[in-house]
Design a protein around this motif. Sequence first.
Motif, short mmCIF file in Angstrom:
data_model
loop_
_atom_site.label_atom_id
_atom_site.label_comp_id
_atom_site.label_asym_id
_atom_site.label_seq_id
_atom_site.Cartn_x
_atom_site.Cartn_y
_atom_site.Cartn_z
N LEU A 72 7.38 -8.53 -1.74
CA LEU A 72 6.11 -8.94 -0.61
C LEU A 72 5.97 -7.65 0.17
CD1 LEU A 72 4.09 -10.89 0.19
CD2 LEU A 72 5.79 -11.87 1.57
N SER A 73 7.14 -7.17 0.75
CA SER A 73 7.18 -6.24 1.73
C SER A 73 6.47 -4.63 0.98
CB SER A 73 8.67 -5.77 2.16
OG SER A 73 9.36 -6.73 2.78
N GLY A 74 6.90 -4.49 -0.06
CA GLY A 74 6.34 -3.24 -0.86
C GLY A 74 4.93 -3.49 -1.16
N THR A 76 2.76 -5.32 0.37
CA THR A 76 1.77 -5.27 1.54
C THR A 76 1.52 -3.96 1.89
OG1 THR A 76 2.81 -7.37 2.33
CG2 THR A 76 1.51 -6.24 3.89
N THR A 77 2.49 -2.97 1.90
CA THR A 77 2.37 -1.55 2.23
C THR A 77 1.28 -0.93 1.13
OG1 THR A 77 4.62 -1.49 2.79
CG2 THR A 77 3.59 0.59 2.56
N ARG A 78 1.46 -1.22 -0.21
CA ARG A 78 0.75 -0.59 -1.25
C ARG A 78 -0.77 -1.26 -1.01
NH1 ARG A 78 0.20 -3.49 -6.98
NH2 ARG A 78 -0.85 -5.09 -5.72
N SER A 79 -0.97 -2.38 -0.34
CA SER A 79 -2.38 -2.82 -0.14
C SER A 79 -3.06 -2.01 0.96
CB SER A 79 -2.25 -4.50 -0.01
OG SER A 79 -1.82 -4.92 -0.75
N ILE A 80 -2.35 -1.76 1.94
CA ILE A 80 -2.88 -0.82 3.11
C ILE A 80 -3.37 0.39 2.48
CG2 ILE A 80 -2.56 0.06 5.11
CD1 ILE A 80 -0.43 -2.24 5.75
N VAL A 81 -2.70 0.88 1.58
CA VAL A 81 -3.00 2.28 1.10
C VAL A 81 -4.14 2.17 0.41
CG1 VAL A 81 -2.13 4.04 -0.60
CG2 VAL A 81 -0.63 3.10 1.08
N MET A 114 5.38 3.14 -3.66
CA MET A 114 5.79 1.80 -3.19
C MET A 114 5.73 0.94 -4.57
SD MET A 114 6.38 2.24 -0.06
CE MET A 114 6.63 0.57 0.06
N ARG A 115 4.82 0.95 -5.31
CA ARG A 115 4.89 0.19 -6.30
C ARG A 115 6.22 0.30 -7.09
NH1 ARG A 115 3.48 0.94 -11.63
NH2 ARG A 115 2.73 -0.88 -12.89
N GLY A 116 6.59 1.52 -7.40
CA GLY A 116 7.70 1.88 -7.98
C GLY A 116 8.86 1.15 -7.38
N ILE A 117 8.94 1.25 -6.21
CA ILE A 117 10.12 0.66 -5.40
C ILE A 117 10.26 -0.83 -5.47
CG2 ILE A 117 11.25 0.45 -3.21
CD1 ILE A 117 10.25 3.04 -2.54
N SER A 118 9.07 -1.52 -5.50
CA SER A 118 8.80 -3.14 -5.38
C SER A 118 9.09 -3.67 -6.65
CB SER A 118 7.77 -3.09 -4.63
OG SER A 118 7.45 -2.59 -3.37
N VAL A 119 8.30 -2.85 -7.56
CA VAL A 119 8.38 -3.80 -8.88
C VAL A 119 9.44 -3.98 -9.77
CG1 VAL A 119 8.25 -1.83 -10.57
CG2 VAL A 119 6.78 -3.70 -10.85
N CYS A 120 10.87 -3.49 -9.25
CA CYS A 120 12.02 -3.94 -10.03
C CYS A 120 12.38 -5.20 -9.73
CB CYS A 120 13.09 -2.89 -9.45
SG CYS A 120 13.37 -2.93 -7.80
N ILE A 186 -1.34 -13.79 -0.61
CA ILE A 186 -1.35 -14.95 -0.05
C ILE A 186 -0.47 -15.93 -1.37
CG2 ILE A 186 -2.75 -17.01 0.29
CD1 ILE A 186 -4.88 -15.36 1.47
N PHE A 187 -1.06 -15.77 -2.52
CA PHE A 187 -0.44 -16.58 -3.53
C PHE A 187 0.91 -15.86 -4.14
CE2 PHE A 187 -4.90 -16.77 -3.66
CZ PHE A 187 -5.14 -18.31 -3.97
N LEU A 188 1.11 -14.65 -3.62
CA LEU A 188 2.54 -14.13 -3.79
C LEU A 188 3.66 -14.88 -3.13
CD1 LEU A 188 4.47 -11.88 -5.32
CD2 LEU A 188 3.87 -10.31 -3.60
N ARG A 189 3.20 -15.22 -1.95
CA ARG A 189 4.15 -15.84 -0.83
C ARG A 189 4.52 -17.28 -1.61
NH1 ARG A 189 4.50 -13.79 4.28
NH2 ARG A 189 3.08 -12.04 4.70
N ARG A 190 3.70 -17.90 -2.19
CA ARG A 190 3.67 -19.25 -2.75
C ARG A 190 4.61 -19.48 -4.00
NH1 ARG A 190 -2.54 -21.25 -2.10
NH2 ARG A 190 -2.74 -20.77 0.32
#
Length: 446
Positions: A72-74, A76-81, A114-120, A186-190
């Motif tokens: 979720l952290s990664g 969110t940052t990706r979405s801002i970009v 950011m995607r590469g870090i988070s997708v793992c 929103i749905f990722l949090r659920r």
Amino acid sequence: MPPDIHNVYIYEVFNTASWSVVLGSPMLLYFQHLNATATILAIAACLAPVLNILQIPAAHFVERVGYRRFVLSGWTTRSIVVIVMALVAFLPDSVDPATRMVLMLCLSFIYNAMRGISVCGFLPWFTHIVPESRRGEFLAKDQLAGALAAIACLFIAGSLFHLHNAWYSFGILFSMSAAAAFTSLIFLRRIPDVPVEKIVSNPVPMPWREMLFYPPFFKYVRYNLIINMALGTSGVFWVRFFRTSLLVNESGVLFVAAFSTIVLAMGLFLVGPLIDRAGNKPALTASGMLFICHFLGWACVAAKIIPFNTIVLCLQVFTSGMGGALWNLANVRTVMGIVPHMGRPHFLALYSVTSNLTVGLVPLLWGPVMDYLNHWQFAWGYWQWNSFSLLYFTLAFTIGVGLFMLRSVVEPITMTWDVFITELLVKTPSRAVSRLIGRLRGSVIG
């Protein structure tokens, strides 16, 4: 299946609607709109797979933080970009194209980092919450949700360029991508999480060399790399082939991508219930044969052996979509079944990194070659050698080598090849039609 697993599918819809713009055909069209060379297109396309290497260091932290929190952290940052990407896409044509290309490449680098870090965190997360006996069904539904979202997104984008192709059209498209990205959060949090204290971590330094050469894993990675050499290259240069060689406009390119995704979605609907019984190797073999037919078809079109018309396009869309459906399901399912429980996030990160490096680096090597051979032609009887006929012939040969390497992959035999083809071409479509008729009758009665 966990009771809240439906949130994964809803998340996948909005997530795909976002990344299919900034990582897919629309982004390649944006660079083509700026008259980018084949090398620039290859660089833009290689960022996502190459930066997946960041999964290796990230895998050390994902279990300490927790899967959902880490992803979720990664994300969110990706979405801002993506918002900043939309602002760059809104820059008018009076701004130097080189400036816009550099800005978009820099933003793409940050986005994909950011995607590469988070997708793992995704594959080990879903491997924990989805029972092994239901993974084929889960993957089929998950990929079907993404395919339907990609279809809708591509049709909307194609209609936008068809009705109103202006300098700000790409800005509108990237703004839609940003809106979809934030909705997906929103749905990722659920999605059900795995408590950190229940995750088995391994504090000992990981033996990467031993993991890579673990026999079942190594044999499949070797086959996977060969197939990805072809699929990664074709995914980059087909847009350039359509725009410069076949002279298809931007809306036409997006509509072709949409129809190909429709076939892929239909393939997921047909194959999803079959693959848990059939096993992976028959599906991977059928996928390879379809891709060979697909690449040889484009090679013949590029070589002026067969004309480019509606019939040829329909056949090519079918072989691409159905081959992709079989590959996507069987490939991920094979990896989820091969890796051992201990060190699972690291095995999956190693697999993802090796595969994505291949997808990214091989097109990067092809880019300068395509630029160098841009005006090269050589008549060989009826066959016209040029950069695209050479490219697609090579891709077909590469898939053939991959099928040969698939023979060494070990998998428990669950269904013979003959039975698989009968199920796929005869029984599975008939069951799908029966289910569809039953649902239609039920809706009419209700």
